[in-house]
Design an enzyme around this catalytic site. Structure first.
Site, PDB file in Angstrom:
ATOM      1  N   GLU A  93     -15.203   3.760   9.557  1.00 59.89           N
ATOM      2  CA  GLU A  93     -15.899   4.861  10.113  1.00 59.89           C
ATOM      3  C   GLU A  93     -15.611   6.324   9.576  1.00 59.89           C
ATOM      4  O   GLU A  93     -14.661   6.499   9.260  1.00 59.89           O
ATOM      5  CB  GLU A  93     -14.891   4.819  11.602  1.00 59.89           C
TER       6      GLU A  93
ATOM      7  N   TYR B 121     -10.265 -10.166   9.475  1.00 58.31           N
ATOM      8  CA  TYR B 121     -10.573 -10.690   8.244  1.00 58.31           C
ATOM      9  C   TYR B 121     -10.870 -12.273   8.315  1.00 58.31           C
ATOM     10  O   TYR B 121     -11.465 -12.884   7.345  1.00 58.31           O
ATOM     11  CB  TYR B 121      -9.291 -10.383   7.189  1.00 58.31           C
TER      12      TYR B 121
ATOM     13  N   HIS C 285      -1.059   0.047   5.474  1.00 60.17           N
ATOM     14  CA  HIS C 285      -1.496   1.102   6.434  1.00 60.17           C
ATOM     15  C   HIS C 285      -0.661   2.293   6.719  1.00 60.17           C
ATOM     16  O   HIS C 285      -0.429   2.636   7.843  1.00 60.17           O
ATOM     17  CB  HIS C 285      -1.975   0.263   7.788  1.00 60.17           C
TER      18      HIS C 285
ATOM     19  N   GLN D  77       0.894  -1.297   0.073  1.00 60.59           N
ATOM     20  CA  GLN D  77       0.188   0.096  -0.004  1.00 60.59           C
ATOM     21  C   GLN D  77       0.846   1.145  -0.043  1.00 60.59           C
ATOM     22  O   GLN D  77       0.291   2.497   0.059  1.00 60.59           O
ATOM     23  CB  GLN D  77      -1.071  -0.189   1.402  1.00 60.59           C
TER      24      GLN D  77
ATOM     25  N   TYR E  28      -9.951   7.623  19.501  1.00 58.67           N
ATOM     26  CA  TYR E  28     -11.058   6.939  18.575  1.00 58.67           C
ATOM     27  C   TYR E  28     -11.229   5.458  18.691  1.00 58.67           C
ATOM     28  O   TYR E  28     -11.768   4.963  17.580  1.00 58.67           O
ATOM     29  CB  TYR E  28     -11.067   7.460  17.050  1.00 58.67           C
TER      30      TYR E  28
END
Length: 431
Positions: free
Chosen positions: A299, A320, A204, A140, A309
């Site tokens: 979210e 997963y 991430h 990513q 949070y």
């Protein structure tokens, strides 16, 4: 309005959680709380749902979880029946990650492998702009977001985020540079922020950047995904899983919430995030972010200074592999953490966000647009009193992974599609 996640453990326990394992007593207390959770929250799903047919009709991945308040998930359909045309401005872009409109109608577009390109309003794509530092483009990672300086028309400065290769791994960094007069290269390039610690992984990186009305640069960071590092989202000694607030030179502002706290990184603005790839300021100058959940649990959060949070101690969705989220034991609430304003289960895989303020689409004014990579569409949310009141899905027939969405100076919306032959689209009213 914000809704704190309901009490599960004393706040003092939350403050002690870092990168290590939870004490056995705390784990046992959490397990007991999780077992009681469905009964304590709601007798049935319908008790906390709006009295309408929700737009989302797929089965939830975590069907026993209950929203904390009505309308927190599965909002009413909000069709506007706006007539618009979609024009392909440019194609053959390799994995475009961000689009940033320039004054005058041109665009900057990042390509994940490490190229920054200028696309003219007529669709001409430039060769790669020279001067960018190397990126780690695996997984990513890569060249990610790009944003203009608030004074771009006079200083020609741009900012970008990227996964930076380092000796012991990689992490998200932010650099700045001056776009040359011929717009072919970047000058005075320097890295102004490096997320710490580095980690040898490919997932991430988060990485949306945006300037707030306070002139500060906000950066969203993921927690790097792997179970060994994900608890650092709760560790103030780590940048992982945080939203960062820095000056345009990379310094931590004195009024950041954790400045002066022993062991805390002074750049941290909020904590407890998973992987934030969408962030935008509303007309009131408030930052909203949309982060990837696991299976379920994307979210939408209204970000407040110093707030927690929840990830990974409280979250909607499941792992997963199908089991409850390891660090939370399936808990969706925890004292000292915030409830999301809205969540999706199943997920949409959000990336890119824009509050619409233009005049081209009066019916969309004030709406929050979110790219949906998993569902291959553009999502529009209506928000009133800090609650989601409706949801509309656009571009469904095109079935493309929408990576970013921005409003142009002309009031049109511009999106980029996440493929090896990606495109830049213009969404404008029908004549």
């Amino acid at each position: 309005m914000h809704h704190p996640r309901r009490a599960i453990l004393p706040l003092i326990a939350l403050a002690s959680v870092g990168a290590g394992c939870l004490p056995r007593a705390e784990a046992a207390e959490r397990a007991a709380a999780v077992a009681a959770q469905p009964a304590s929250q709601s007798a049935s799903q319908s008790a906390t749902q709006p009295a309408c047919q929700p737009l989302e009709t797929r089965a939830a991945n975590a069907p026993t979880q209950r929203p904390a308040f009505a309308g927190q998930t599965r909002a009413c359909a909000a069709p506007t029946n706006v007539a618009f045309d979609v024009t392909v401005v440019a194609g053959r872009l390799e994995k475009p990650w961000a689009v940033e409109p320039l004054p005058g109608g041109d665009f900057l577009v990042t390509e994940k492998p490490g190229r920054l390109r200028l696309v003219t309003s007529a669709g001409k794509v430039s060769p790669p702009i020279a001067g960018l530092p190397a990126v780690d483009g695996r997984g990513q990672g890569g060249l990610l977001d790009v944003a203009l300086s608030p004074r771009f028309e006079t200083d020609r400065t741009i900012f970008w985020s990227f996964s930076e290769p380092r000796g012991d791994g990689n992490a998200t960094s932010v650099a700045r540079g001056v776009l040359s007069a011929d717009r072919r290269s970047l000058e005075q390039v320097r890295v102004i922020f490096r997320a710490m610690p580095s980690y040898d992984g490919t997932m991430h990186f988060g990485s949306r950047i945006a300037f707030g009305p306070d002139g500060m640069l906000y950066l969203t960071l993921g927690e790097r995904s792997d179970t060994v590092i994900r608890p650092q989202a709760q560790d103030l000694g780590s940048h992982m899983g945080k939203i960062i607030r820095i000056t345009p030179d990379g310094a931590a502002p004195r009024d950041n919430p954790f400045v002066g706290r022993q062991g805390a990184r002074p750049e941290i603005f909020s904590l407890g995030h998973r992987n934030v790839q969408a962030a935008a300021f509303d007309a009131q100058g408030r930052l909203w972010e949309i982060e990837h959940g696991t299976r379920g649990g994307d979210e939408l959060n209204l970000v407040q200074k110093g707030k927690n949070y929840g990830w990974p101690l409280a979250a909607y969705g499941i792992e997963y592999a199908g089991m409850p989220i390891r660090n939370s034991g399936g808990a969706t609430t925890r004292e000292g953490t915030e409830q999301p304003v809205y969540y999706w289960d199943p997920v949409i895989a959000p990336s890119g966000a824009q509050f619409y303020t233009g005049n081209a689409f009066p019916a969309w004014k004030g709406s929050l647009f979110v790219g949906a990579m998993g569902q291959r569409r553009l999502v529009r949310l209506t928000i009133a009193n800090d609650r989601v009141t409706g949801e509309e899905h656009l571009l469904v027939d095109r079935a493309q992974r929408i990576r970013d969405v921005k409003q142009g100076p002309d009031g049109a919306l511009y999106v980029v599609t996440d493929t090896t032959a990606g495109e830049l689209w213009r969404i404008a009213p029908k004549p």
